[in-house]
Scaffold this motif. Structure first.
Motif, PDB file in Angstrom:
ATOM      1  N   GLN A  35     -20.587  51.906 -30.130  1.00 32.12           N
ATOM      2  CA  GLN A  35     -19.568  52.936 -30.252  1.00 32.12           C
ATOM      3  C   GLN A  35     -19.815  53.799 -31.483  1.00 32.12           C
ATOM      4  N   TYR A  77      -5.634  56.548 -23.787  1.00 29.76           N
ATOM      5  CA  TYR A  77      -6.248  55.543 -22.924  1.00 29.76           C
ATOM      6  C   TYR A  77      -5.508  54.221 -23.046  1.00 29.76           C
ATOM      7  N   TYR A  80      -7.419  47.941 -24.369  1.00 23.88           N
ATOM      8  CA  TYR A  80      -8.001  46.776 -23.693  1.00 23.88           C
ATOM      9  C   TYR A  80      -7.090  45.571 -23.895  1.00 23.88           C
ATOM     10  N   SER A 133     -17.308  52.710 -24.241  1.00 21.00           N
ATOM     11  CA  SER A 133     -16.051  53.440 -24.053  1.00 21.00           C
ATOM     12  C   SER A 133     -16.290  54.766 -23.337  1.00 21.00           C
ATOM     13  N   ASN A 136     -15.551  57.755 -25.584  1.00 20.20           N
ATOM     14  CA  ASN A 136     -16.593  57.935 -26.596  1.00 20.20           C
ATOM     15  C   ASN A 136     -17.813  58.598 -25.964  1.00 20.20           C
TER      16      ASN A 136
END
Length: 146
Positions: A35, A77, A80, A133, A136
């Motif tokens: 990331q 988003y 998780y 991601s 990302n």
């Protein structure tokens, strides 16, 4: 003692060179997940202040010495499931402010060992493909449009 929860507001900082080389960091808590710099806002920080702090913490770079651009958009988003315990009960989404940090060249960085295992510099297309991601990856792909 009351538990301190993370705010569901964060930054994503795509660190790159003028030639679209992108810095990626491998997560220590999930090897194989790559990331850009990310992190949640603390207290009354602005997104820019959060970006500067997170870049310093995760790479050892001082973002104030380079061109830090607010890309003018946010992602929302789902958090998780394995990380939802960090947030107050009922919080399931995060809003991420996106920034770009332009370095003159691919510089060495110092990763925070509790957060990241190692780093790599890749061409933007390869970096986007390596990110775990989707938001990302999409941010990195925007470099190719600039």
């Amino acid at each position: 003692m009351e538990q301190e929860y993370k705010r569901p507001v964060s930054v994503l900082v795509v660190i790159h060179t003028p030639h679209a080389q992108v810095l990626l960091l491998e997560r220590a808590d999930h090897p194989g997940w790559w990331q850009s710099v990310t992190g949640s806002q603390d207290g009354s920080e602005t997104p820019r202040q959060t970006a500067v702090r997170e870049v310093a913490e995760e790479t050892g770079l001082d973002a104030r010495c380079f061109q830090l651009d607010d890309w003018g958009y946010q992602n929302t988003y789902a958090i998780y499931p394995q990380w939802r315990h960090r947030y107050a009960p009922g919080i399931t989404e995060n809003t991420e402010h996106v920034f770009g940090l332009i370095l003159p060249e691919a510089l060495p960085v110092t990763v925070a060992p509790r957060e990241h295992l190692r780093y790599t510099w890749l061409a933007a297309e390869a970096a986007a493909a390596k990110c775990f991601s989707p938001s990302n990856a999409e941010a990195i792909k925007r470099l190719l449009e600039i």
